[in-house]
Motif scaffolding. Structure first.
Motif, short mmCIF file in Angstrom:
data_model
loop_
_atom_site.label_atom_id
_atom_site.label_comp_id
_atom_site.label_asym_id
_atom_site.label_seq_id
_atom_site.Cartn_x
_atom_site.Cartn_y
_atom_site.Cartn_z
N GLY A 1 -22.83 47.32 -22.32
CA GLY A 1 -23.22 45.91 -22.45
C GLY A 1 -24.70 45.75 -22.72
O GLY A 1 -25.35 44.83 -22.20
N ILE A 2 -25.26 46.63 -23.54
CA ILE A 2 -26.67 46.59 -23.88
C ILE A 2 -26.83 46.49 -25.39
O ILE A 2 -25.85 46.57 -26.13
CB ILE A 2 -27.42 47.86 -23.37
CG1 ILE A 2 -26.79 49.10 -24.02
CG2 ILE A 2 -27.36 47.94 -21.85
CD1 ILE A 2 -27.53 50.38 -23.72
N LYS A 3 -28.06 46.32 -25.86
CA LYS A 3 -28.35 46.32 -27.28
C LYS A 3 -29.28 47.49 -27.57
O LYS A 3 -30.33 47.64 -26.94
CB LYS A 3 -29.03 45.00 -27.70
CG LYS A 3 -29.36 44.92 -29.18
CD LYS A 3 -28.10 44.92 -30.01
CE LYS A 3 -28.44 44.81 -31.51
NZ LYS A 3 -27.23 44.94 -32.35
N VAL A 4 -28.89 48.34 -28.51
CA VAL A 4 -29.68 49.49 -28.90
C VAL A 4 -30.37 49.19 -30.22
O VAL A 4 -29.70 48.83 -31.21
CB VAL A 4 -28.80 50.75 -29.04
CG1 VAL A 4 -29.64 51.94 -29.49
CG2 VAL A 4 -28.09 51.05 -27.73
N HIS A 5 -31.69 49.30 -30.25
CA HIS A 5 -32.47 49.06 -31.47
C HIS A 5 -32.91 50.39 -32.05
O HIS A 5 -33.48 51.22 -31.37
CB HIS A 5 -33.69 48.20 -31.17
CG HIS A 5 -33.35 46.84 -30.62
ND1 HIS A 5 -33.01 45.77 -31.43
CD2 HIS A 5 -33.26 46.40 -29.33
CE1 HIS A 5 -32.75 44.72 -30.65
NE2 HIS A 5 -32.88 45.08 -29.39
N LEU A 6 -32.63 50.59 -33.35
CA LEU A 6 -32.99 51.83 -34.02
C LEU A 6 -34.17 51.57 -34.95
O LEU A 6 -34.14 50.63 -35.75
CB LEU A 6 -31.80 52.36 -34.83
CG LEU A 6 -30.49 52.58 -34.06
CD1 LEU A 6 -29.40 53.05 -34.99
CD2 LEU A 6 -30.70 53.59 -32.95
N ASN A 7 -35.21 52.40 -34.84
CA ASN A 7 -36.36 52.29 -35.75
C ASN A 7 -36.21 53.30 -36.89
O ASN A 7 -35.74 54.41 -36.66
CB ASN A 7 -37.66 52.60 -34.97
CG ASN A 7 -37.95 51.50 -33.96
OD1 ASN A 7 -37.69 50.33 -34.24
ND2 ASN A 7 -38.48 51.89 -32.80
#
Length: 246
Positions: A240-246
């Motif tokens: 239930g999280i948001k993963v941000h990819l750079n």
């Protein structure tokens, strides 16, 4: 009439802005009263017609889970469903009285379908429809994923792609079908479009011959040769999280 009598104490009769006509005034008031009553009744009728009608059963029922949670549900026909995080299943609660048992899935679910040869069971997703008489299988159909999958554990199912090309694929136990989603622009223009598909055998994991595609039902998060973006999506649904990819 009361107002007219009050005005007579201030103005001479010939200067009154409204002439009092006795019985004629009362007739006009009576007619206006009837008209107002009829208009009010008609308005009430329109409101009743537009108001949602109560029924004994809702036309559609839904089971859903948020990201980070999983749930188990039993459908009216006895079919058991396990929903993974961020999933939604809708169905008709009166399915036992219909010619077929239809459900619509957004997300991932494991089905253990109650056998009923007279009433086939259908799972509808954006990219494909699945027809089954009685079997256990897993369907993963998240909108944001790069693929849509159906994994057959027991029984037999027939998969129909919804891209308009009338392709039907039958699966046997321990097989899965993987539908490739097109690029984002094509997806927005044609949401049901399929870029390609493949049928392959499922592989057991290292832990007690665990089936990777259904391990989530036993509360295991398994990665097997997954791309990093796919791993991130799995973790988002799982925690239930948001993963941000750079």
């Amino acid at each position: 009439e009361r107002h007219l009598r009050k005005m007579e104490t201030v103005f001479p009769k010939e200067e009154l802005p409204v002439k009092k006509e006795g019985k004629n005034i009362r007739k006009i008031i009576s007619v206006l009263s009837v008209l107002v009553l009829l208009l009010g009744s008609y308005c009430v009728y329109l409101l009743v017609q537009k108001a949602p009608q109560k029924s004994d059963k809702a036309a559609v029922a839904a089971v859903f889970t948020r990201d980070g949670s999983r749930t188990r549900a039993q459908l009216p026909d006895g079919t058991e469903v396990w929903l993974n995080g961020g999933s939604r299943l809708t169905y008709n609660p009166d399915m036992n009285n219909l010619d077929s048992r239809d459900v619509t899935l957004e997300g991932e679910a494991f089905f253990d379908v109650t056998r009923n040869a007279a009433k086939p069971f259908y799972i509808h997703t954006k990219k494909m429809d699945i027809r089954v008489l009685g079997t256990s299988f897993n369907v993963k159909a998240y909108t944001q994923d790069h693929t849509t999958e159906a994994t057959l554990i027991t029984g037999a199912v027939e998969v129909t792609l919804n891209d308009g090309l009338e392709r039907n694929i039958k699966l046997i136990p321990n097989q899965k079908i993987v539908l490739q989603h097109p690029d984002s622009a094509s997806e927005r223009a044609q949401p049901k479009l399929v870029a390609g598909y493949k049928v392959e055998s499922i592989r057991g994991g290292q832990l007690d011959n665990m089936i990777v595609e259904t391990a989530w039902r036993d509360n295991y998060l398994v990665f097997d040769n997954d791309d990093f973006e796919d791993i991130a999506l799995k973790m988002e649904h799982w925690y239930g999280i948001k993963v941000h990819l750079n």
